[in-house]
Design a protein around this motif. Structure first.
Motif, PDB file in Angstrom:
ATOM      1  N   GLY A  75      41.219  48.505  39.095  1.00 47.73           N
ATOM      2  CA  GLY A  75      40.109  48.493  40.048  1.00 47.73           C
ATOM      3  C   GLY A  75      40.075  47.423  40.637  1.00 47.73           C
ATOM      4  O   GLY A  75      39.419  47.250  41.882  1.00 47.73           O
ATOM      5  N   ILE A  76      40.404  46.140  40.102  1.00 49.50           N
ATOM      6  CA  ILE A  76      40.347  44.884  40.770  1.00 49.50           C
ATOM      7  C   ILE A  76      41.467  44.812  41.946  1.00 49.50           C
ATOM      8  O   ILE A  76      42.745  45.299  41.776  1.00 49.50           O
ATOM      9  CB  ILE A  76      40.389  43.725  39.973  1.00 49.50           C
ATOM     10  CG1 ILE A  76      40.203  42.273  40.437  1.00 49.50           C
ATOM     11  CG2 ILE A  76      41.975  43.751  39.143  1.00 49.50           C
ATOM     12  CD1 ILE A  76      39.869  41.418  39.558  1.00 49.50           C
ATOM     13  N   THR A  77      41.168  44.275  42.977  1.00 47.03           N
ATOM     14  CA  THR A  77      42.127  44.104  44.113  1.00 47.03           C
ATOM     15  C   THR A  77      43.034  42.527  43.845  1.00 47.03           C
ATOM     16  O   THR A  77      42.198  41.658  43.229  1.00 47.03           O
ATOM     17  CB  THR A  77      41.556  43.999  45.415  1.00 47.03           C
ATOM     18  OG1 THR A  77      40.875  42.898  45.438  1.00 47.03           O
ATOM     19  CG2 THR A  77      41.093  45.460  45.889  1.00 47.03           C
ATOM     20  N   ALA A  80      40.989  39.887  45.397  1.00 46.42           N
ATOM     21  CA  ALA A  80      39.676  39.348  44.339  1.00 46.42           C
ATOM     22  C   ALA A  80      40.509  38.444  43.414  1.00 46.42           C
ATOM     23  O   ALA A  80      39.608  37.170  43.087  1.00 46.42           O
ATOM     24  CB  ALA A  80      39.032  40.401  43.910  1.00 46.42           C
ATOM     25  N   ILE A  81      41.569  38.503  42.993  1.00 43.87           N
ATOM     26  CA  ILE A  81      42.025  37.475  42.228  1.00 43.87           C
ATOM     27  C   ILE A  81      42.284  36.137  42.780  1.00 43.87           C
ATOM     28  O   ILE A  81      42.061  35.276  42.384  1.00 43.87           O
ATOM     29  CB  ILE A  81      43.585  38.184  41.507  1.00 43.87           C
ATOM     30  CG1 ILE A  81      43.381  39.427  40.750  1.00 43.87           C
ATOM     31  CG2 ILE A  81      44.311  37.194  40.819  1.00 43.87           C
ATOM     32  CD1 ILE A  81      44.788  40.257  40.451  1.00 43.87           C
ATOM     33  N   ASP A  82      42.773  36.389  44.075  1.00 40.13           N
ATOM     34  CA  ASP A  82      43.113  35.170  44.952  1.00 40.13           C
ATOM     35  C   ASP A  82      41.925  34.534  45.207  1.00 40.13           C
ATOM     36  O   ASP A  82      41.671  33.259  45.293  1.00 40.13           O
ATOM     37  CB  ASP A  82      43.705  35.751  46.204  1.00 40.13           C
ATOM     38  CG  ASP A  82      44.370  34.433  47.127  1.00 40.13           C
ATOM     39  OD1 ASP A  82      45.139  33.972  46.547  1.00 40.13           O
ATOM     40  OD2 ASP A  82      43.645  34.325  47.915  1.00 40.13           O
ATOM     41  N   LYS A  83      40.793  35.073  45.358  1.00 34.75           N
ATOM     42  CA  LYS A  83      39.380  34.583  45.639  1.00 34.75           C
ATOM     43  C   LYS A  83      39.056  33.471  44.586  1.00 34.75           C
ATOM     44  O   LYS A  83      38.537  32.383  44.426  1.00 34.75           O
ATOM     45  CB  LYS A  83      38.406  35.423  46.262  1.00 34.75           C
ATOM     46  CG  LYS A  83      36.992  34.663  46.519  1.00 34.75           C
ATOM     47  CD  LYS A  83      35.945  35.731  47.095  1.00 34.75           C
ATOM     48  CE  LYS A  83      34.754  35.001  47.561  1.00 34.75           C
ATOM     49  NZ  LYS A  83      33.978  34.001  46.457  1.00 34.75           N
ATOM     50  N   PHE A  84      39.242  34.362  43.247  1.00 35.01           N
ATOM     51  CA  PHE A  84      38.855  33.774  41.977  1.00 35.01           C
ATOM     52  C   PHE A  84      39.757  32.405  41.695  1.00 35.01           C
ATOM     53  O   PHE A  84      39.177  31.426  41.386  1.00 35.01           O
ATOM     54  CB  PHE A  84      38.877  34.708  40.924  1.00 35.01           C
ATOM     55  CG  PHE A  84      38.912  33.770  39.500  1.00 35.01           C
ATOM     56  CD1 PHE A  84      37.782  33.474  38.858  1.00 35.01           C
ATOM     57  CD2 PHE A  84      40.027  33.495  38.876  1.00 35.01           C
ATOM     58  CE1 PHE A  84      37.498  32.982  37.744  1.00 35.01           C
ATOM     59  CE2 PHE A  84      39.903  33.137  37.691  1.00 35.01           C
ATOM     60  CZ  PHE A  84      38.717  32.745  36.986  1.00 35.01           C
ATOM     61  N   VAL A  85      40.971  32.545  41.974  1.00 39.21           N
ATOM     62  CA  VAL A  85      41.799  31.391  41.811  1.00 39.21           C
ATOM     63  C   VAL A  85      41.357  30.357  42.617  1.00 39.21           C
ATOM     64  O   VAL A  85      41.299  29.236  42.152  1.00 39.21           O
ATOM     65  CB  VAL A  85      43.147  31.688  42.223  1.00 39.21           C
ATOM     66  CG1 VAL A  85      44.190  30.491  42.079  1.00 39.21           C
ATOM     67  CG2 VAL A  85      43.736  32.435  40.937  1.00 39.21           C
ATOM     68  N   THR A 124      45.392  45.377  47.741  1.00 37.65           N
ATOM     69  CA  THR A 124      46.101  46.466  46.473  1.00 37.65           C
ATOM     70  C   THR A 124      45.209  46.418  45.275  1.00 37.65           C
ATOM     71  O   THR A 124      44.599  45.452  44.850  1.00 37.65           O
ATOM     72  CB  THR A 124      47.595  45.999  46.293  1.00 37.65           C
ATOM     73  OG1 THR A 124      48.467  45.995  47.267  1.00 37.65           O
ATOM     74  CG2 THR A 124      48.062  46.599  45.162  1.00 37.65           C
ATOM     75  N   VAL A 125      44.830  47.923  44.922  1.00 42.48           N
ATOM     76  CA  VAL A 125      43.999  47.914  43.575  1.00 42.48           C
ATOM     77  C   VAL A 125      45.033  48.198  42.459  1.00 42.48           C
ATOM     78  O   VAL A 125      45.808  49.079  42.560  1.00 42.48           O
ATOM     79  CB  VAL A 125      43.133  49.136  43.946  1.00 42.48           C
ATOM     80  CG1 VAL A 125      42.212  49.397  42.682  1.00 42.48           C
ATOM     81  CG2 VAL A 125      42.164  49.051  45.350  1.00 42.48           C
TER      82      VAL A 125
END
Length: 287
Positions: A75-77, A80-85, A124-125
């Motif tokens: 469910g995560i895109t 969203a990973i990139d923003k967290f990093v 991409t999810v």
């Protein structure tokens, strides 16, 4: 290498006389050079303060990868990973090393299933059964580190689990083959021998690299066997080992975005990466 007097201060900045510091090492390296091996430039042999700086950068890189263990679920895109990093890195005083590198506009690479490397974060999810490599590179106070891990999303099938595990084995085998005053080509020989014995192929279009003062430095680290004599590994050198292993062909194709590398046949690919320091005993993992 420029000759200096035995009683001069050592070129490494230790403050010791040359004869009590790097003299014996340099004499040994001259013999290797005469035998046709590549010898590292002195700036590739990091002094203790630079190693400390790389280690501090690596704390951020490793912290991100640890946090992703809980974060990466269906469910995560990838955006969203990139923003967290980006947020994690910048709040700790660092900068994602990929951001702006050769025009790349993202804080990490997210490579899913048949993507070998350099997958671009987007909308991409992630879904159950996916495998993903997240590649993190950090600049902190002028020092760089680089590492990546594989993550399984939900329940993955056996072939996905197997390629993740075998690729991690390849990484560790490559690290274990690091021996001071051996040539770097022993790394690729060890990795490819093991991967092939398990029925997998090794990607040849990408490799590891020196790192520390810059994101990419010499030497280039092949992960496959080659007859070319590699650079001699000397204590104080820092570089990445990051084998990319495919379940089918080792050939790659680059998508129109100019970055994303995929398997030519749609087979799964996996990658693990560490930044390592060459020591008198072997390799020390920094990430």
């Amino acid at each position: 290498m420029k000759d200096i007097s035995r009683n001069d201060a050592c070129w490494c900045g230790s403050g010791k006389k040359y004869k009590h510091c790097h003299y014996n090492t340099d004499m040994q390296l001259k013999k290797y050079e005469q035998d046709g091996y590549r010898i590292p430039d002195r700036e590739l042999i990091k002094p203790s303060d630079a190693i400390k700086g790389i280690e501090e950068s690596a704390v951020i890189t490793t912290g991100i990868l640890d946090e992703l263990n809980e974060m990466l679920v269906a469910g995560i895109t990838t955006s969203a990973i990139d923003k967290f990093v980006y947020d994690y890195t910048t709040t700790r005083g660092g900068k994602p090393a990929t951001l702006g590198f050769n025009g790349y506009q993202y804080s990490c690479c997210t490579s899913i299933n048949d993507v070998i490397c350099h997958g671009i974060p987007d909308q991409t999810v992630l879904k159950d059964g996916d495998i993903i490599n997240v590649d993190i590179s950090t600049e902190y106070k002028g020092y760089f580190s680089d590492a990546s891990r594989m993550y399984a999303i939900g329940e993955v099938d056996k072939k996905a689990k197997d390629i993740m595990d075998i690729t991690h084995d390849c990484l560790m085998i490559g690290i274990e083959s690091v021996i001071p005053y051996e040539a770097t080509n022993v790394i690729g020989e060890a990795i490819e021998h093991y991967a092939n014995s398990k029925g997998y192929s090794v990607v040849r279009d990408f490799g590891g690299h020196g790192i520390g003062y810059a994101f990419h430095e010499k030497p280039f680290i092949n992960h496959f066997a080659t007859p070319i004599k590699g650079m001699i590994m000397v204590p104080g050198m820092v570089f990445t080992i990051e084998p990319m292993i495919n379940e089918g062909s080792n050939r790659t194709k680059i998508l129109k975005d100019g970055w994303t590398a995929k398997t030519i046949d749609g087979g799964l690919s996996a990658q693990w990466e560490h930044t390592i320091l060459v020591t008198e005993e072997g390799a020390r993992i920094l990430t």
